[in-house]
Scaffold this active site. Sequence first.
Site, PDB file in Angstrom:
ATOM      1  N   ARG A 232       0.855  -1.183   0.000  1.00 39.78           N
ATOM      2  CA  ARG A 232       0.000   0.000   0.000  1.00 39.78           C
ATOM      3  C   ARG A 232       0.893   1.236   0.000  1.00 39.78           C
ATOM      4  NH1 ARG A 232      -3.054  -3.165  -1.334  1.00 39.78           N
ATOM      5  NH2 ARG A 232      -5.203  -3.605  -0.633  1.00 39.78           N
ATOM      6  N   GLU A 261      -4.641   7.073  -5.852  1.00 40.84           N
ATOM      7  CA  GLU A 261      -4.764   6.244  -7.043  1.00 40.84           C
ATOM      8  C   GLU A 261      -6.095   6.531  -7.742  1.00 40.84           C
ATOM      9  OE1 GLU A 261      -4.190   2.142  -6.033  1.00 40.84           O
ATOM     10  OE2 GLU A 261      -2.202   2.469  -5.201  1.00 40.84           O
ATOM     11  N   HIS A 280      -0.800  -0.215 -10.059  1.00 40.49           N
ATOM     12  CA  HIS A 280      -1.461  -1.103  -9.098  1.00 40.49           C
ATOM     13  C   HIS A 280      -2.071  -2.317  -9.804  1.00 40.49           C
ATOM     14  CE1 HIS A 280      -3.626  -1.274  -4.936  1.00 40.49           C
ATOM     15  NE2 HIS A 280      -3.133  -2.437  -5.317  1.00 40.49           N
TER      16      HIS A 280
END
Length: 313
Positions: A232, A261, A280
Amino acid sequence: MKIAILDDYQEVALGFGDWDSLGAEVKVFTEPFADPAEVVARLRDFDVVVAMRERTRFPAEVLDRLPALELLVSTGHRNAAIDVAAARRNGVVVCSTGYIAAPAAEHTWALILAAARNVPEESRNMREGGWQTTVGTILAGKTLGLLGLGRLGAGAAKIGQAFGMETIAWSQNLTQEKAGPHGVTAVSKDELFARADVLSVHLVLGDRSRGLVGAPELAAMKPTAILVNTSRGPIVDEAALVDALRRKEIAIAALDVYDVEPLPSEHPLRTLDNVVLTPHIGYVTRETYEIFYRDAVEDIAAFQAGSPIRVME
């Protein structure tokens, strides 16, 4: 029943689940919502929402303003972006889906290898007509430092050992008794950062881990070190990392996760030449999506039948 499928960035969700079997109206959202107000405005009429991991947040302030919502399905086993207690208070059932850890561990190594052998730069050079311009580094005989030795950290350690790396790890509750069966040596936090040639982050984000990798930790690392984060973003102090990369305190960072994000287009990380960036995608594989959307359809069908399954507590 009106179903919203959120954050389908690749526009593939409908192909991975038998949505027609539900006899419902299904709408797919392919772009992220700008803020909580937009989440409420766009989702206020939906009975069911299928959330992709933690891409869209559902805090109490959002859940309190979605009166039609009855079922919230989250892909994966847990979702820190959902206030489950607030959902329960509003009469919303929250269900999960299955998950597989292998893709994230594999992507960690895609980033490590890309960083160690300068793959993005050399690939770009080849496309532009160039030839060898960088000098890589080998991993055999080097030290892999793992910040966290849970399921993903242990998986990354196993691969590192296959490359002939020494594996060390630290987390606040890690002991040698826990690390030993994985062939890993438990060390102090200071030793982890000082010794690691590759430092890979594998902690769960929480109060104790937020900002854990800050300016002092980065300054303690070798100038030749590679920092990898597939966990994270907020575990690493992003401003401190940008500063350390600019000043070459570490050699390179390889990142799949970020504070915000999608990563803003003007973010300074996008301008640095000593970073490898991916959007991601550690868990974004065909096999994972098959599980996510198959199980989401099963969750909704079970809810329709009055017997919810995989309910988050």
